[in-house]
Motif scaffolding. Structure first.
Motif, PDB file in Angstrom:
ATOM      1  N   ALA A 273      74.071  39.611  63.473  1.00  0.00           N
ATOM      2  CA  ALA A 273      74.474  38.773  62.670  1.00  0.00           C
ATOM      3  C   ALA A 273      74.774  37.889  63.501  1.00  0.00           C
ATOM      4  O   ALA A 273      74.345  35.868  62.860  1.00  0.00           O
ATOM      5  CB  ALA A 273      75.971  38.991  62.650  1.00  0.00           C
ATOM      6  N   ILE A 274      74.331  37.240  65.050  1.00  0.00           N
ATOM      7  CA  ILE A 274      74.598  35.495  65.463  1.00  0.00           C
ATOM      8  C   ILE A 274      73.030  35.501  65.704  1.00  0.00           C
ATOM      9  O   ILE A 274      73.276  33.495  64.672  1.00  0.00           O
ATOM     10  CB  ILE A 274      74.277  36.405  67.403  1.00  0.00           C
ATOM     11  N   VAL A 275      72.072  35.965  65.467  1.00  0.00           N
ATOM     12  CA  VAL A 275      70.500  34.914  64.344  1.00  0.00           C
ATOM     13  C   VAL A 275      70.730  34.473  63.641  1.00  0.00           C
ATOM     14  O   VAL A 275      70.162  33.489  63.388  1.00  0.00           O
ATOM     15  CB  VAL A 275      69.778  36.686  64.721  1.00  0.00           C
ATOM     16  N   VAL A 276      71.499  35.716  62.839  1.00  0.00           N
ATOM     17  CA  VAL A 276      71.591  34.960  61.073  1.00  0.00           C
ATOM     18  C   VAL A 276      72.316  33.519  61.504  1.00  0.00           C
ATOM     19  O   VAL A 276      72.055  32.674  60.867  1.00  0.00           O
ATOM     20  CB  VAL A 276      72.229  35.946  59.872  1.00  0.00           C
ATOM     21  N   GLN A 277      72.860  33.462  62.170  1.00  0.00           N
ATOM     22  CA  GLN A 277      73.984  32.729  62.266  1.00  0.00           C
ATOM     23  C   GLN A 277      73.867  31.534  62.637  1.00  0.00           C
ATOM     24  O   GLN A 277      73.632  29.754  62.510  1.00  0.00           O
ATOM     25  CB  GLN A 277      75.450  32.747  63.238  1.00  0.00           C
ATOM     26  N   LEU A 278      72.845  31.173  63.872  1.00  0.00           N
ATOM     27  CA  LEU A 278      72.267  30.620  64.985  1.00  0.00           C
ATOM     28  C   LEU A 278      70.860  30.528  63.605  1.00  0.00           C
ATOM     29  O   LEU A 278      71.220  28.469  63.607  1.00  0.00           O
ATOM     30  CB  LEU A 278      71.547  31.091  66.128  1.00  0.00           C
ATOM     31  N   PHE A 279      70.287  30.685  62.691  1.00  0.00           N
ATOM     32  CA  PHE A 279      69.074  29.798  61.332  1.00  0.00           C
ATOM     33  C   PHE A 279      69.991  29.541  60.719  1.00  0.00           C
ATOM     34  O   PHE A 279      69.796  28.718  59.724  1.00  0.00           O
ATOM     35  CB  PHE A 279      67.919  30.987  61.278  1.00  0.00           C
TER      36      PHE A 279
ATOM     37  N   LEU B 203      71.277  25.903  62.094  1.00  0.00           N
ATOM     38  CA  LEU B 203      69.746  25.032  62.806  1.00  0.00           C
ATOM     39  C   LEU B 203      69.032  24.458  61.028  1.00  0.00           C
ATOM     40  O   LEU B 203      69.065  23.400  60.960  1.00  0.00           O
ATOM     41  CB  LEU B 203      69.129  25.299  63.074  1.00  0.00           C
ATOM     42  N   ASP B 204      69.649  25.251  59.854  1.00  0.00           N
ATOM     43  CA  ASP B 204      69.049  25.023  59.117  1.00  0.00           C
ATOM     44  C   ASP B 204      69.693  23.974  58.113  1.00  0.00           C
ATOM     45  O   ASP B 204      69.395  23.448  57.671  1.00  0.00           O
ATOM     46  CB  ASP B 204      68.540  25.818  57.679  1.00  0.00           C
ATOM     47  N   ALA B 205      71.161  24.116  58.234  1.00  0.00           N
ATOM     48  CA  ALA B 205      72.703  23.330  57.536  1.00  0.00           C
ATOM     49  C   ALA B 205      71.949  22.103  58.280  1.00  0.00           C
ATOM     50  O   ALA B 205      72.239  20.518  57.317  1.00  0.00           O
ATOM     51  CB  ALA B 205      73.510  23.688  58.266  1.00  0.00           C
ATOM     52  N   LEU B 206      71.570  22.148  59.669  1.00  0.00           N
ATOM     53  CA  LEU B 206      71.322  20.979  60.338  1.00  0.00           C
ATOM     54  C   LEU B 206      70.185  19.718  60.011  1.00  0.00           C
ATOM     55  O   LEU B 206      69.652  18.888  58.914  1.00  0.00           O
ATOM     56  CB  LEU B 206      71.277  20.809  61.751  1.00  0.00           C
TER      57      LEU B 206
END
Length: 72
Positions: free
Chosen positions: A29-35, A38-41
């Motif tokens: 979940a942490i890895v998915v949230q990080l990506f 980053l994609d949103a930015l």
């Protein structure tokens, strides 16, 4: 089950697989949230919406307040 409840070491051995599974789910979940963040930015920068807002004849404060009002 009653024998395991009487022995704390047995309870720990029964709970260990569930703790590992929970840790693995949290890590994913942490890895998915990080990506996702980053994609949103990156996508906001890619569609140039920031540059569009900068071209309008309003101040940065007005722009921030306008965006903030719609996201609440």
């Amino acid at each position: 089950m009653r024998a395991a409840m009487a022995n704390p070491a047995a309870m720990k051995s029964l709970a260990a697989p569930y703790e590992y599974a929970a840790a693995a789910i949290m890590l994913v979940a942490i890895v998915v949230q990080l990506f996702y963040c980053l994609d949103a930015l990156q996508s906001e920068r890619r569609d140039r919406s920031i540059l569009f807002w900068k071209s309008l004849p309003v101040s940065d404060v007005t722009t921030v307040l306008a965006k903030r009002r719609f996201r609440l």
